[in-house]
Design a protein around this motif. Structure first.
Motif, short mmCIF file in Angstrom:
data_model
loop_
_atom_site.label_atom_id
_atom_site.label_comp_id
_atom_site.label_asym_id
_atom_site.label_seq_id
_atom_site.Cartn_x
_atom_site.Cartn_y
_atom_site.Cartn_z
N ASP A 70 0.84 -1.20 0.00
CA ASP A 70 0.00 0.00 0.00
C ASP A 70 0.88 1.25 0.00
O ASP A 70 1.77 1.39 0.85
CB ASP A 70 -0.91 0.02 1.22
CG ASP A 70 -1.98 -1.06 1.17
OD1 ASP A 70 -2.44 -1.38 0.05
OD2 ASP A 70 -2.34 -1.60 2.23
N ILE A 71 0.63 2.16 -0.95
CA ILE A 71 1.37 3.41 -1.08
C ILE A 71 0.38 4.56 -1.04
O ILE A 71 -0.62 4.56 -1.78
CB ILE A 71 2.16 3.45 -2.41
CG1 ILE A 71 3.21 2.34 -2.47
CG2 ILE A 71 2.79 4.82 -2.64
CD1 ILE A 71 4.35 2.47 -1.49
N ASP A 72 0.65 5.55 -0.20
CA ASP A 72 -0.16 6.77 -0.18
C ASP A 72 0.34 7.67 -1.31
O ASP A 72 1.49 8.15 -1.26
CB ASP A 72 0.00 7.48 1.16
CG ASP A 72 -0.88 8.73 1.26
OD1 ASP A 72 -1.29 9.28 0.22
OD2 ASP A 72 -1.13 9.18 2.41
N PRO A 73 -0.48 7.91 -2.35
CA PRO A 73 0.00 8.70 -3.49
C PRO A 73 0.33 10.14 -3.16
O PRO A 73 1.05 10.80 -3.92
CB PRO A 73 -1.15 8.60 -4.50
CG PRO A 73 -2.36 8.27 -3.69
CD PRO A 73 -1.87 7.45 -2.54
N GLU A 74 -0.16 10.64 -2.03
CA GLU A 74 0.10 12.03 -1.65
C GLU A 74 1.40 12.19 -0.89
O GLU A 74 2.09 13.20 -1.03
CB GLU A 74 -1.06 12.57 -0.80
CG GLU A 74 -2.35 12.72 -1.57
CD GLU A 74 -2.21 13.67 -2.76
OE1 GLU A 74 -1.58 14.75 -2.59
OE2 GLU A 74 -2.67 13.32 -3.86
N THR A 75 1.76 11.20 -0.08
CA THR A 75 2.91 11.38 0.82
C THR A 75 4.02 10.35 0.62
O THR A 75 5.13 10.54 1.14
CB THR A 75 2.47 11.31 2.28
OG1 THR A 75 1.89 10.00 2.54
CG2 THR A 75 1.46 12.38 2.60
#
Length: 416
Positions: free
Chosen positions: A92-97
């Motif tokens: 899981d990757i947070d696209p914002e941070t």
């Protein structure tokens, strides 16, 4: 009056470019009309999938896409990056941070070194190595502690020896190193590792307050029953690690200069801050086409990898028939070959001289191992960037050269 040409201090820290010796001979021979089968540079010859190129052309026709773009990547692309990592690695990757676009992995890595390091800091880099991994820290004024890769062992033995050397280098360095640089599957050695290896690395990094930068450029060029993991698959890896992924090899988009960094929020934020001063990002139509690439069916990537696999088989099997014992790599677009004893011991050829020998006598260009650092001496690297017919031509040329040097007659196996 014009000043005499001279090197500035940072440039003085860089060694002579070893590969240029081979390149000059190659260009001269071609000027003289000689056909050279060129395995030197890892520059993909396979075109990108048509639907990706079509999207680039389509978007480039629009009037409103030719201004400055987003340095960190347009939001839709960062979401595509996050979705790709979830599908490919289960991460899981947070696209914002936790994600940022880079102008190729080389630029992203180099600017990350600039963001992280100061004079007096040190970095651990396994060698032999892709040159920028070693010299980007040097360029920014830091020091490098070389970790010789245990190239002659595999599996658990490799992991144990690697970790032993890592402990020794870390504990003997003052001040303590700040960053560990990794890249598996590895260029130039083609070495591969498992998720268990990365677990040990993450554990070590947390115990010793060490950042880990993993260049995963060859994550999707793999063969047989091996599938490369991401370091971010390890629980807690994002506390200490950032991973670089490139579309250059996986999608055969090398000249497009599209890559991204994902992982630790602190490292991503600092890289973003620095890049906001240094660039305006990748051309918007390329970013949109990159979304299409990342959202493609995974067979698009695997079809490209299958081309490299066939080339690997033809080259390695052909060299083995000549008595040049070379293992088939499990991943990357390279073959890392130890120079036969006859040339190293009897004829006293180092990797540069052997590379010149192959150029002059076989019409074949390879990269001398010493160009990847002193621990690459005694080896050469083939890049699988010639088609199967050209590979067969290269094997014939090497056979002729080996005969002339008195090697092939000692290994009289005939090609089928």
């Amino acid at each position: 009056m014009e000043k005499e040409l001279f090197e500035f201090p940072r440039i003085q820290r860089l060694p002579e470019y070893v590969f240029e010796h081979v390149n000059k001979i190659k260009y001269q021979l071609r000027k003289e009309g000689k056909d050279i089968v060129d395995f030197g540079m890892g520059n993909p010859d396979i075109p990108p999938p048509k639907h990706i190129v079509d999207k680039l052309c389509e978007v480039a026709q629009k009037k409103n896409v030719h201004g400055y773009s987003s340095s960190r990547g347009i939001p839709r692309l960062r979401r595509a990056i996050a979705n790709f990592y979830q599908k490919r690695f289960g991460v899981d990757i947070d696209p914002e941070t936790e994600a940022i676009l880079t102008i190729g992995a080389k630029e992203g890595y180099s600017h990350l070194m600039l963001a992280m390091l100061s004079s007096g800091d040190s970095v651990i880099v396994p060698t032999p190595t892709y040159p920028i991994h070693y010299y980007a820290p040097i360029i920014v004024g830091a020091e490098v502690r070389a970790l010789p890769l245990p190239m002659e062992v595999e599996g658990e033995e490799f992991y144990e020896e690697f970790m032993r050397r890592l402990y020794d280098i870390y504990n003997s360095s003052l001040p303590a190193p700040k960053v560990l640089v990794l890249s598996f599957p590895h260029n130039p050695t083609t070495l591969t590792v498992s998720k268990e290896f990365f677990k040990e690395i993450v554990k070590f990094a947390k115990q010793n307050d060490l950042w880990v930068i993993h260049d995963n450029a060859y994550a999707d060029i793999y063969f047989d029953d091996y599938v490369p993991p991401s370091i971010l698959e390890v629980e807690g890896a994002k506390d200490v690690a950032v991973e670089l992924y490139s579309l250059s090899k996986s999608f055969s988009m090398a000249g497009w200069r599209v890559a991204f960094a994902v992982g630790n929020k602190t490292l991503i934020w600092n890289l973003q801050r620095l890049k906001s001063y240094l660039d305006y990002g990748v051309f918007t139509p390329i970013q949109v086409a990159s979304i299409v690439a990342l959202e493609s069916d995974y067979s698009v990537i695997r079809n490209i990898a299958k081309v490299y696999e066939k080339r690997r088989n033809h080259l390695v099997e052909g060299l083995n028939r000549l008595g040049w014992k070379v293992k088939k790599p499990k991943a990357t677009m390279f073959v890392w070959a130890k120079i036969p004893d006859h040339f190293r011991e009897n004829l006293k050829m180092d990797s540069l001289e052997f590379s010149k020998f192959l150029l002059y006598e076989a019409g074949v260009a390879v990269s001398p191992g010493v160009g990847f650092g002193k621990h690459g001496e005694g080896w050469v690297r083939f890049a699988l960037v010639e088609n199967e017919m050209r590979i067969k031509q290269a094997v014939r040329g090497i056979r002729k050269a080996f005969r002339k040097a008195g090697f092939y007659k000692e290994n009289p196996k005939r090609e089928s």
